[in-house]
Design an enzyme around this catalytic site. Structure first.
Site, PDB file in Angstrom:
ATOM      1  N   ARG A  41       0.832  -1.210   0.000  1.00  0.00           N
ATOM      2  CA  ARG A  41       0.000   0.000   0.000  1.00  0.00           C
ATOM      3  C   ARG A  41       0.870   1.266   0.000  1.00  0.00           C
ATOM      4  O   ARG A  41       0.514   2.266  -0.585  1.00  0.00           O
ATOM      5  CB  ARG A  41      -0.889  -0.026   1.254  1.00  0.00           C
ATOM      6  CG  ARG A  41      -2.069   0.914   1.214  1.00  0.00           C
ATOM      7  CD  ARG A  41      -2.821   0.937   2.564  1.00  0.00           C
ATOM      8  NE  ARG A  41      -2.913  -0.350   3.212  1.00  0.00           N
ATOM      9  CZ  ARG A  41      -3.937  -1.197   3.091  1.00  0.00           C
ATOM     10  NH1 ARG A  41      -4.962  -0.884   2.337  1.00  0.00           N
ATOM     11  NH2 ARG A  41      -3.934  -2.350   3.747  1.00  0.00           N
ATOM     12  N   TYR A  42       1.985   1.222   0.725  1.00  0.00           N
ATOM     13  CA  TYR A  42       2.867   2.383   0.857  1.00  0.00           C
ATOM     14  C   TYR A  42       4.201   2.052   0.185  1.00  0.00           C
ATOM     15  O   TYR A  42       4.606   0.882   0.140  1.00  0.00           O
ATOM     16  CB  TYR A  42       3.116   2.689   2.336  1.00  0.00           C
ATOM     17  CG  TYR A  42       1.864   2.893   3.152  1.00  0.00           C
ATOM     18  CD1 TYR A  42       1.160   4.089   3.089  1.00  0.00           C
ATOM     19  CD2 TYR A  42       1.384   1.885   3.992  1.00  0.00           C
ATOM     20  CE1 TYR A  42       0.021   4.281   3.844  1.00  0.00           C
ATOM     21  CE2 TYR A  42       0.243   2.072   4.745  1.00  0.00           C
ATOM     22  CZ  TYR A  42      -0.435   3.275   4.674  1.00  0.00           C
ATOM     23  OH  TYR A  42      -1.569   3.453   5.421  1.00  0.00           O
ATOM     24  N   ARG A  99       7.041  -0.065   2.460  1.00  0.00           N
ATOM     25  CA  ARG A  99       6.767  -1.251   3.273  1.00  0.00           C
ATOM     26  C   ARG A  99       5.693  -2.133   2.651  1.00  0.00           C
ATOM     27  O   ARG A  99       4.863  -1.644   1.884  1.00  0.00           O
ATOM     28  CB  ARG A  99       6.365  -0.873   4.704  1.00  0.00           C
ATOM     29  CG  ARG A  99       5.234   0.144   4.807  1.00  0.00           C
ATOM     30  CD  ARG A  99       5.417   0.955   6.094  1.00  0.00           C
ATOM     31  NE  ARG A  99       4.330   1.863   6.361  1.00  0.00           N
ATOM     32  CZ  ARG A  99       4.266   3.107   5.883  1.00  0.00           C
ATOM     33  NH1 ARG A  99       5.208   3.564   5.074  1.00  0.00           N
ATOM     34  NH2 ARG A  99       3.256   3.888   6.206  1.00  0.00           N
ATOM     35  N   CYS A 121      -5.689 -17.595  13.618  1.00  0.00           N
ATOM     36  CA  CYS A 121      -5.371 -16.835  14.836  1.00  0.00           C
ATOM     37  C   CYS A 121      -5.609 -17.745  16.043  1.00  0.00           C
ATOM     38  O   CYS A 121      -6.401 -18.685  15.964  1.00  0.00           O
ATOM     39  CB  CYS A 121      -6.283 -15.623  14.977  1.00  0.00           C
ATOM     40  SG  CYS A 121      -6.187 -14.465  13.611  1.00  0.00           S
ATOM     41  N   CYS A 176     -11.283 -12.304  17.215  1.00  0.00           N
ATOM     42  CA  CYS A 176     -11.870 -11.117  17.824  1.00  0.00           C
ATOM     43  C   CYS A 176     -13.171 -10.814  17.097  1.00  0.00           C
ATOM     44  O   CYS A 176     -13.222 -10.847  15.861  1.00  0.00           O
ATOM     45  CB  CYS A 176     -10.895  -9.943  17.703  1.00  0.00           C
ATOM     46  SG  CYS A 176      -9.218 -10.401  18.226  1.00  0.00           S
ATOM     47  N   CYS A 229     -13.010  -8.124  14.293  1.00  0.00           N
ATOM     48  CA  CYS A 229     -11.838  -8.190  13.410  1.00  0.00           C
ATOM     49  C   CYS A 229     -12.106  -7.550  12.047  1.00  0.00           C
ATOM     50  O   CYS A 229     -13.105  -7.836  11.401  1.00  0.00           O
ATOM     51  CB  CYS A 229     -11.434  -9.645  13.216  1.00  0.00           C
ATOM     52  SG  CYS A 229     -10.088  -9.826  12.029  1.00  0.00           S
ATOM     53  N   ARG A 235     -10.440  -8.145   9.428  1.00  0.00           N
ATOM     54  CA  ARG A 235     -10.228  -9.127   8.349  1.00  0.00           C
ATOM     55  C   ARG A 235     -11.075 -10.368   8.592  1.00  0.00           C
ATOM     56  O   ARG A 235     -10.710 -11.478   8.202  1.00  0.00           O
ATOM     57  CB  ARG A 235      -8.743  -9.512   8.245  1.00  0.00           C
ATOM     58  CG  ARG A 235      -7.850  -8.383   7.823  1.00  0.00           C
ATOM     59  CD  ARG A 235      -6.556  -8.861   7.150  1.00  0.00           C
ATOM     60  NE  ARG A 235      -5.781  -7.712   6.727  1.00  0.00           N
ATOM     61  CZ  ARG A 235      -4.688  -7.253   7.345  1.00  0.00           C
ATOM     62  NH1 ARG A 235      -4.225  -7.881   8.411  1.00  0.00           N
ATOM     63  NH2 ARG A 235      -4.057  -6.197   6.902  1.00  0.00           N
ATOM     64  N   ASP A 271     -12.975  -0.350  12.341  1.00  0.00           N
ATOM     65  CA  ASP A 271     -13.246  -0.364  10.902  1.00  0.00           C
ATOM     66  C   ASP A 271     -14.675  -0.828  10.625  1.00  0.00           C
ATOM     67  O   ASP A 271     -15.352  -1.388  11.491  1.00  0.00           O
ATOM     68  CB  ASP A 271     -12.251  -1.298  10.204  1.00  0.00           C
ATOM     69  CG  ASP A 271     -10.832  -0.777  10.329  1.00  0.00           C
ATOM     70  OD1 ASP A 271     -10.606   0.384   9.967  1.00  0.00           O
ATOM     71  OD2 ASP A 271      -9.955  -1.530  10.810  1.00  0.00           O
ATOM     72  N   ASP A 323      -8.300   3.939   9.367  1.00  0.00           N
ATOM     73  CA  ASP A 323      -7.975   3.465   8.026  1.00  0.00           C
ATOM     74  C   ASP A 323      -9.076   3.953   7.107  1.00  0.00           C
ATOM     75  O   ASP A 323     -10.247   3.592   7.284  1.00  0.00           O
ATOM     76  CB  ASP A 323      -7.923   1.926   8.013  1.00  0.00           C
ATOM     77  CG  ASP A 323      -6.500   1.430   7.924  1.00  0.00           C
ATOM     78  OD1 ASP A 323      -5.865   1.673   6.889  1.00  0.00           O
ATOM     79  OD2 ASP A 323      -6.043   0.808   8.900  1.00  0.00           O
ATOM     80  N   LYS A 371      -3.875   4.764   6.392  1.00  0.00           N
ATOM     81  CA  LYS A 371      -4.163   5.190   7.771  1.00  0.00           C
ATOM     82  C   LYS A 371      -3.874   6.678   7.913  1.00  0.00           C
ATOM     83  O   LYS A 371      -2.840   7.142   7.431  1.00  0.00           O
ATOM     84  CB  LYS A 371      -3.179   4.447   8.676  1.00  0.00           C
ATOM     85  CG  LYS A 371      -3.789   3.612   9.735  1.00  0.00           C
ATOM     86  CD  LYS A 371      -2.679   2.967  10.544  1.00  0.00           C
ATOM     87  CE  LYS A 371      -2.867   1.483  10.610  1.00  0.00           C
ATOM     88  NZ  LYS A 371      -2.640   0.777   9.420  1.00  0.00           N
TER      89      LYS A 371
END
Ligand code: SF4
Length: 337
Positions: free
Chosen positions: A85-86, A89, A98, A102, A105, A107, A266, A303, A310
């Site tokens: 995205r950037y 990185r 996981c 959560c 979440c 995702r 999100d 985000d 972000k």
């Protein structure tokens, strides 16, 4: 524990709720570790730990503004398991599993059910992509939770990324130290020793998530010289009051974890009951300013949906007329104007 029946047998939900818990678990993955189970206060409907991990029938209601891919990973994914995205990185997602799932979440449509790990050829392709772009200085392992991989597999991936001479920093985003702290052993810590620094970002949302066990895991990482940062999701009914956030951020710093991000929640499907407005989040951050040390203050970020990245969202300490607002609300003329 992954089913309504198992959660009920452990005393975490009433027998009458098994059916609704299973209905949610069929749609979104459920997993509760013994560590998390121990932290939940049985029978307390508004327990902040239970709310993060136990299925809630409200998850089955999808709001029109919610999205399968709320932060737009897909729009920036040139290869399976890699998001760019950037410029400097990339994200690598070696697994979509996981230790816990959560309920908020971002995702949630890709983690859990049918969880996958990147194949050997996908890893090869991702590494070749990074090696061919010397502008990429940082690789962030996220997922899923990379620390659920065996230390041998995680260490192998880290070693291969670190071997790319233009990569200067590795980062791992994980829930393991607080949700499954027994995994933090000498083998895992050994896997984090690489040619370049490996920063570990610990996802923790409530001060009760740092108990004796998780404190031991965090201390083991810190004692090994691993730089530790904290990420927290601002969640209605979990940590949306200044006292809880102050206690959490102070506890992180005491345990050598520097609070880094406070994420505005999100637009993940079925998570409306966790969301509050940006204005409410800014008011909380304003309440923290001055009351707790700068070391304890994370960046409050959102985000932007659609993959636009972000951005910090305040709070703003400058009034519309240019005056500076102090932490108690007093206004002062800007002497620099
Ligand atoms: S640990 Fe992270 S990726 Fe896994 S369910 Fe929680 S928020 Fe999602």
């Amino acid at each position: 524990m992954r089913s309504g029946r198992a959660l009920s047998a452990a005393g975490l939900i009433d027998a009458a709720r098994v059916g609704e818990a299973d209905a949610v678990a069929r749609r979104y993955a459920v997993a509760v570790t013994p560590q998390v189970s121990k932290l939940i206060e049985p029978g307390a409907a508004d327990d902040p730990i239970a709310r993060q991990y136990l299925p809630d029938p409200r998850e089955l209601t999808r709001m029109p503004e919610e999205r399968d891919d709320p932060i737009g990973d897909d729009a920036h994914s040139p290869l399976p398991g890699l998001v760019h995205r950037y410029p400097d990185r990339v994200l690598l997602m070696p697994t979509t599993a996981c230790p816990v799932y959560c309920r908020f979440c971002f995702r949630r449509e890709r983690v859990g059910h049918g969880a996958t790990t990147m194949s050997a050829s996908e890893i090869d392709d991702a590494l070749a992509y990074i090696a061919a772009r010397p502008g990429i200085r940082e690789a962030i392992l996220t997922g899923g939770d990379p620390m659920i991989l065996s230390p041998r597999r995680l260490g192998g991936i880290l070693r291969r990324v670190a071997a790319i001479r233009t990569v200067e920093i590795l980062r791992i985003h994980t829930r393991v130290p607080v949700a499954d702290p027994k995994r933090v052993d000498s083998a895992l810590i050994g896997a984090l020793r690489q040619r370049v620094p490996v920063y570990v970002l610990i996802h923790c949302n409530h001060p009760r998530e740092i108990d004796r066990e998780s404190a031991r895991a965090i201390a083991a990482l810190a004692d090994a010289g691993i730089p530790l940062l904290g990420q927290t999701v601002l969640l209605k009914g979990v940590n949306d009051d200044a006292e809880t956030l102050a206690t959490l951020f102070r506890a992180m710093v005491r345990h050598r974890v520097r609070p880094y991000y406070l994420h505005h929640p999100d637009l993940a499907p079925g998570t409306a009951h966790f969301r509050l407005s940006i204005e409410e989040g800014q008011a909380l951050m304003r309440a923290l300013r001055g009351r707790i040390s700068g070391l304890c203050q994370p960046n409050y970020v959102i985000d932007i949906p659609g993959g636009h990245g972000k951005v910090p969202v305040g709070p703003v300490f400058r009034a519309e007329d240019g005056a500076l607002r102090d932490w108690l609300g007093g206004l002062h003329e800007d002497p620099h104007r």
